[in-house]
Design a protein around this motif. Structure first.
Motif, PDB file in Angstrom:
ATOM      1  N   SER A  75       3.196   8.428  -5.174  1.00 35.81           N
ATOM      2  CA  SER A  75       3.966   8.331  -3.934  1.00 35.81           C
ATOM      3  C   SER A  75       3.088   8.084  -2.720  1.00 35.81           C
ATOM      4  O   SER A  75       3.552   7.578  -1.694  1.00 35.81           O
ATOM      5  N   ALA A  79       3.719   0.573  -0.996  1.00 34.25           N
ATOM      6  CA  ALA A  79       4.750  -0.040  -1.830  1.00 34.25           C
ATOM      7  C   ALA A  79       4.175  -1.209  -2.622  1.00 34.25           C
ATOM      8  O   ALA A  79       4.500  -1.398  -3.805  1.00 34.25           O
ATOM      9  N   GLU A 131      16.305  -0.316  -9.865  1.00 33.94           N
ATOM     10  CA  GLU A 131      16.539   0.244  -8.528  1.00 33.94           C
ATOM     11  C   GLU A 131      15.240   0.698  -7.879  1.00 33.94           C
ATOM     12  O   GLU A 131      15.090   0.614  -6.651  1.00 33.94           O
ATOM     13  N   LEU A 132      14.291   1.168  -8.690  1.00 32.63           N
ATOM     14  CA  LEU A 132      12.981   1.532  -8.149  1.00 32.63           C
ATOM     15  C   LEU A 132      12.291   0.308  -7.565  1.00 32.63           C
ATOM     16  O   LEU A 132      11.695   0.374  -6.474  1.00 32.63           O
ATOM     17  N   GLU A 135      13.916  -0.532  -4.269  1.00 31.21           N
ATOM     18  CA  GLU A 135      13.486   0.421  -3.244  1.00 31.21           C
ATOM     19  C   GLU A 135      12.079   0.086  -2.737  1.00 31.21           C
ATOM     20  O   GLU A 135      11.813   0.149  -1.528  1.00 31.21           O
ATOM     21  N   LEU A 136      11.192  -0.283  -3.647  1.00 28.39           N
ATOM     22  CA  LEU A 136       9.825  -0.620  -3.251  1.00 28.39           C
ATOM     23  C   LEU A 136       9.773  -1.928  -2.465  1.00 28.39           C
ATOM     24  O   LEU A 136       8.961  -2.065  -1.545  1.00 28.39           O
ATOM     25  N   VAL A 138      12.145  -2.947  -0.461  1.00 29.30           N
ATOM     26  CA  VAL A 138      12.614  -2.553   0.878  1.00 29.30           C
ATOM     27  C   VAL A 138      11.489  -1.881   1.653  1.00 29.30           C
ATOM     28  O   VAL A 138      11.244  -2.195   2.828  1.00 29.30           O
ATOM     29  N   ARG A 139      10.784  -0.958   1.001  1.00 34.04           N
ATOM     30  CA  ARG A 139       9.679  -0.270   1.665  1.00 34.04           C
ATOM     31  C   ARG A 139       8.578  -1.239   2.073  1.00 34.04           C
ATOM     32  O   ARG A 139       8.011  -1.132   3.172  1.00 34.04           O
TER      33      ARG A 139
END
Length: 217
Positions: A75, A79, A131-132, A135-136, A138-139
């Protein structure tokens, strides 16, 4: 009940071993039953259809791939670095476990309109991975905007479309490398050669550059 669960798991274990060594064409119910040391009708007690047994076998592959994704990312990483780690893990898993990888992404295992809901739960393994990636993406775009990086695409498609294209490109990269096509095109060493890792890392980086923009200092 414990004995029942043990036999169910043994059938899955045998299926995993078969797909790892002999590929998807080896996954007949009779062959799995024979190798598990049970009657050819025994698998039906635990898996009402051939599809449900294949789904259980493929779910093992997704569990393994999820572990690899977790090991390749953190984390605290950017990204972009996480996407790079996921890309490498995805391609290497595909090359190391070709039979399982093929089984995991068969459309007929994932199409809930063709199969009852209790048999389409494999979607629950695939969609979180996708989906991961979304999300990455987008980040990453948020990070690029904050840093005003010139390498970011000026009018990118929706994050889900970018993630889907990235995923497709990585999947195709793994397949073409497994077939030897990319080695021929790039005059690279054959699979298993000393330079495989460096070539694959360069190709994964190029895939990310194509869909996310190049890394800038």
């Amino acid at each position: 009940m414990e004995r029942e669960n043990s036999l169910r798991e043994r059938l899955i274990d045998v299926g995993v071993d078969l797909v790892m060594t002999d590929g998807t064409t080896s996954l007949g119910l009779r062959e799995i039953a024979r190798r598990a040391g049970v009657s050819h009708g025994a698998p039906r007690r635990y898996f009402p259809t051939h599809h449900s047994l294949l789904s259980a076998i493929a779910r093992r592959g997704f569990t393994d791939l999820e572990v690899r994704f977790a090991a390749a990312t953190d984390s605290a990483m950017s990204a972009r670095a996480q996407l790079q780690g996921i890309g490498r893990a995805h391609v290497r898993y595909a090359l190391e476990h070709r039979g399982m990888f093929e089984l995991m992404f068969r459309h007929d295992l994932l199409d809930s309109e063709k199969h009852p809901p209790d048999q389409s739960q494999l979607r629950d393994s695939t969609l979180p991975m996708f989906e991961l990636m979304v999300e990455l993406v987008v980040r990453l775009r948020t990070e690029q905007a904050a840093e005003r990086r010139p390498g970011a695409p000026s009018d990118p498609p929706p994050p889900a479309v970018t993630a889907a294209a990235l995923w497709s490109n990585l999947h195709g990269l793994a397949q073409l490398w497994a077939w030897g096509s990319l080695q021929l095109a790039l005059n690279a060493v054959p699979p298993g050669g000393a330079s495989d890792d460096s070539h694959l890392d360069q190709l994964v980086a190029a895939v990310l550059d194509a869909h996310l923009g190049p890394v800038t200092s």
